[in-house]
Design an enzyme around this catalytic site. Structure first.
Site, mmCIF file in Angstrom:
data_model
loop_
_atom_site.group_PDB
_atom_site.id
_atom_site.type_symbol
_atom_site.label_atom_id
_atom_site.label_comp_id
_atom_site.label_asym_id
_atom_site.label_seq_id
_atom_site.Cartn_x
_atom_site.Cartn_y
_atom_site.Cartn_z
ATOM 1 N N SER A 67 -37.070 15.739 -8.136
ATOM 2 C CA SER A 67 -37.052 17.151 -8.412
ATOM 3 C C SER A 67 -37.623 17.535 -9.766
ATOM 4 O O SER A 67 -37.860 18.713 -10.021
ATOM 5 C CB SER A 67 -35.613 17.676 -8.297
ATOM 6 O OG SER A 67 -34.781 17.060 -9.267
ATOM 7 N N SER A 72 -34.946 11.574 -9.104
ATOM 8 C CA SER A 72 -35.757 12.700 -9.570
ATOM 9 C C SER A 72 -36.570 12.462 -10.819
ATOM 10 O O SER A 72 -37.383 13.305 -11.185
ATOM 11 C CB SER A 72 -34.865 13.905 -9.821
ATOM 12 O OG SER A 72 -34.641 14.547 -8.610
ATOM 13 N N LYS A 131 -36.383 19.866 -18.672
ATOM 14 C CA LYS A 131 -36.127 20.297 -17.293
ATOM 15 C C LYS A 131 -35.171 21.491 -17.310
ATOM 16 O O LYS A 131 -34.258 21.559 -18.144
ATOM 17 C CB LYS A 131 -35.515 19.128 -16.501
ATOM 18 C CG LYS A 131 -35.379 19.389 -15.010
ATOM 19 C CD LYS A 131 -34.931 18.130 -14.256
ATOM 20 C CE LYS A 131 -34.761 18.388 -12.772
ATOM 21 N NZ LYS A 131 -34.383 17.188 -12.015
HETATM 22 N N1 GLN Z 1 -34.303 13.736 -3.561
HETATM 23 C C1 GLN Z 1 -32.949 13.463 -3.922
HETATM 24 C C2 GLN Z 1 -32.069 14.615 -3.501
HETATM 25 O O1 GLN Z 1 -32.551 15.542 -2.981
HETATM 26 C C3 GLN Z 1 -32.811 13.181 -5.388
HETATM 27 C C4 GLN Z 1 -32.922 14.364 -6.246
HETATM 28 C C5 GLN Z 1 -32.476 14.162 -7.651
HETATM 29 O O2 GLN Z 1 -32.442 13.043 -8.173
HETATM 30 N N2 GLN Z 1 -32.069 15.250 -8.289
HETATM 31 O O3 GLN Z 1 -30.894 14.603 -3.680
#
Ligand code: GLN
Length: 458
Positions: A146, A171, A69
Site C-alpha cells: 500500500s 506494504s 506515508k
Molecule cells: N496487501 C496487504 C493487505 O491488504 C498488505 C497491506 C499492508 O501491508 N498494509 O492487507
C-alpha cells in the site's frame, strides 16, 4: 552522494539548502501532476524548516528531504491514511519517528499516497478524491502498495530522498520491488508505532525506503529504539552482521520462471553458501491466517471513525446510529467496508474459535517454523513478489481473493514480526524484480550487510 556527504555540504554552505529545497518542491509538484505520489505537498512547512537549517544547521540529517506515508501523523499536516473519513484531519502531535527525524534536521516535503488504511497491494484502493499513483517506469502499471506513493517518488526523483513507509503484510517491500528501490521493514517493535494510524496493531511496522542502502542504515539508527509512548516498542540491541549461510525458501520458487531465475542468479553471485529449505506451514497457511488476523484487528480499529472526533462530517441529524452509519457509508471505501464486515464476522461469538483463534494458533506454528530455520540459516531468501508490477488493466478485474494471493511471499515475515528487505536484482520486460531477504528478529544489520554486496551496486 551519501547522506553524510549531503549533510556536510549543507552545513558548509556548499549546498544552499533554501534553493535546494525549492528545486525539490518544484520537481515534486511537477511529478505529482503526472504520477500522483503525494496526497499533500507541504511547501510552506518545508521552506520554514529550510530557513531554520540555513541559519543553524545542526543534526545528522540537516536538510535531507523526506516524504512520509499518509498514515503517519505529522503535526499540523493533513494525515489521512488515504481515507476520506480522515479528510482534513491535522494531528496536534508528531509520531515518535517524525519527532526524531525533525530533531536531526530532516525536511518533510509531503505525505505520500496509499491504499486506504493500507488495505491493498497495488495502491488502487484510493479512499480520497485523488488520482491513483502510477509506476515510475511505466505509467500503465501500478506502483504496488500500500505504500505506493513513497516507492514511486523515491524511485523517480533525481534528488537525494528517503521515504518513511509502513507495512502490515508487505506494504513496504511490495511497492519498493515494483518500483525498483530498497525497502526495509524492521523487526516488529524496533520502531515506535506511536502516531501511526493503525491498520492491525499486532502486525504494523513503520519502515524505510531509499535508493541507497547506506541511507536506510543511517535513518534506521536514528529512528529505532524504545519509546515510552508505545508499550510494544523494544528496548533491545541489534544482532551482529555476520552471514554464514543462506536458506532459499523452496515454496517461493513457484513463481514466474524469469523472476525465479533472477533471484537464484543473485543468490549464486552473492558468494555465500546456500541451500534450499522448506517452510510448509508458512506457505500453506500464511495468507489465510494473515487476512483473518489483519481484518479482525482492522475491524476494531476502524470503529473509532464515526464522524464525531476527527475528519469527515455529515450534517448532525438523527440519532447516533443513524449519523454514524451515514458517515461510514459515505466515507469508507469498498475494501474498508469489506474488511469491517469480514473482520467482525471472524471475531463473533460462535465463530471466534473456528476463525480468529485458529489463525492465532497457525501464527504461532509459523513463528516456530521460522525460528527453527534460523538455527541453521542467518538469512532466508525469496523473490519479493511473484510477478512484476501488473498493468492497471490486469488488476481491474481481479477478485478480492486473487488480490490477497499476491501477498503470498510477504505475509510470512510480517506475521512473525521478522525484519525483511527488498532490493532490485534485475529486470523482466524492463520492469524491476526485487529479491527479499528475511532475518531473525533484530537481524537488521545482516539484511543491510547483504544489500551492501557489490552485486547490487548500480
Ligand atoms: N496487501 C496487504 C493487505 O491488504 C498488505 C497491506 C499492508 O501491508 N498494509 O492487507
Amino acid at each position: 552522494m551519501s547522506i553524510s556527504q549531503f549533510v556536510k555540504d549543507v552545513k558548509s554552505g556548499k549546498i544552499d539548502i533554501e534553493k535546494n529545497t525549492k528545486s525539490i518542491l518544484d520537481e515534486a509538484k511537477k511529478i505529482n501532476k503526472d504520477y500522483n505520489y503525494f496526497n499533500t505537498i507541504c511547501e510552506k512547512e518545508a521552506f520554514a524548516k529550510a530557513e531554520e537549517i540555513k541559519k543553524k544547521s545542526t543534526g545528522k540529517l540537516a536538510g535531507l528531504p523526506m516524504s512520509i506515508k499518509d498514515n503517519i501523523c505529522v503535526k499540523g499536516i493533513d494525515s489521512t491514511a488515504g481515507s476520506k473519513i480522515l479528510e482534513g484531519y491535522k494531528p496536534l502531535f508528531n509520531a515518535t519517528v517524525i519527532e526524531k527525524l525533525e530533531k536531526e534536521g530532516a525536511i518533510i516535503i509531503g505525505k505520500t499516497s496509499q491504499d486506504e488504511f493500507g488495505f491493498g497491494g497495488f495502491s488502487i484502493n484510493i479512499g480520497l478524491d485523488k488520482k491513483i499513483p502510477k509506476n515510475p517506469l511505466d505509467k500503465d502499471r501500478v506502483t504496488g502498495g500500500s505504500s505506493g506513493g513513497s516507492a514511486g517518488y523515491t524511485a523517480i526523483t533525481k534528488y537525494h530522498h528517503v521515504s518513511i513507509a509502513e507495512s502490515t503484510g508487505g506494504s513496504i517491500v511490495n511497492p519498493a520491488s515494483f518500483c525498483g528501490v530498497i525497502g526495509l521493514c524492521p523487526t516488529y517493535g524496533l520502531l515506535s508505532r506511536y502516531g501511526l494510524i493503525d491498520y492491525a496493531n499486532s502486525l504494523d511496522k513503520i519502515g524505510i525506503m531509499a535508493k541507497d542502502i547506506e541511507d536506510i542504515e543511517i535513518v534506521l539508527n536514528i529512528i529505532k529504539g524504545h519509546d515510552e509512548k508505545d508499550s510494544t516498542s523494544l528496548n533491545m540491541e541489534l544482532k551482529d552482521k555476520s552471514i554464514k549461510k543462506i536458506g532459499i525458501i523452496k515454496e517461493s520458487l513457484n513463481v514466474d520462471e524469469d523472476i525465479k531465475k533472477i533471484m537464484l542468479d543473485s543468490v549464486e553471485k552473492l558468494g555465500t553458501p546456500y541451500e534450499e529449505i522448506s517452510l510448509p506451514i508458512v506457505s500453506e497457511y500464511g495468507i489465510a491466517a494473515y487476512y483473518l488476523i489483519a481484518m479482525s484487528e482492522a475491524s476494531t480499529n476502524l470503529a473509532k471513525f464515526s464522524g464525531l472526533r476527527y475528519g469527515y462530517e455529515e450534517k448532525l441529524e438523527g440519532d447516533f446510529n443513524e449519523y454514524f452509519s451515514k458517515v461510514r457509508n459515505n466515507a469508507f471505501g469498498k475494501e474498508a467496508k469489506r474488511r469491517i464486515i469480514l473482520g467482525t464476522f471472524a471475531r463473533m461469538a460462535g465463530f471466534r474459535d473456528q476463525y480468529y483463534l485458529k489463525a492465532m494458533k497457525a501464527r504461532t506454528l509459523m513463528i516456530n517454523e521460522y525460528k527453527k530455520a534460523f538455527k541453521k540459516y542467518d538469512i532466508l531468501v525469496s523473490p519479493t513478489m511473484p510477478i512484476i508490477a501488473p498493468k492497471f488493466s490486469e488488476v481491474k478485474n481481479l477478485t478480492p481473493l486473487q488480490n490477497y494471493m499476491m501477498d503470498i511471499l510477504t505475509v510470512g515475515p510480517n506475521l512473525a514480526g521478522l525484519p525483511h528487505i527488498t532490493i532490485n536484482a534485475g529486470f523482466k520486460d524492463k520492469m524491476p524484480v526485487g529479491i527479499m531477504f528475511i532475518g531473525d528478529h533484530l537481524s537488521e544489520n545482516k539484511l543491510i550487510e547483504i544489500c551492501k554486496n557489490k552485486i547490487f551496486k548500480k
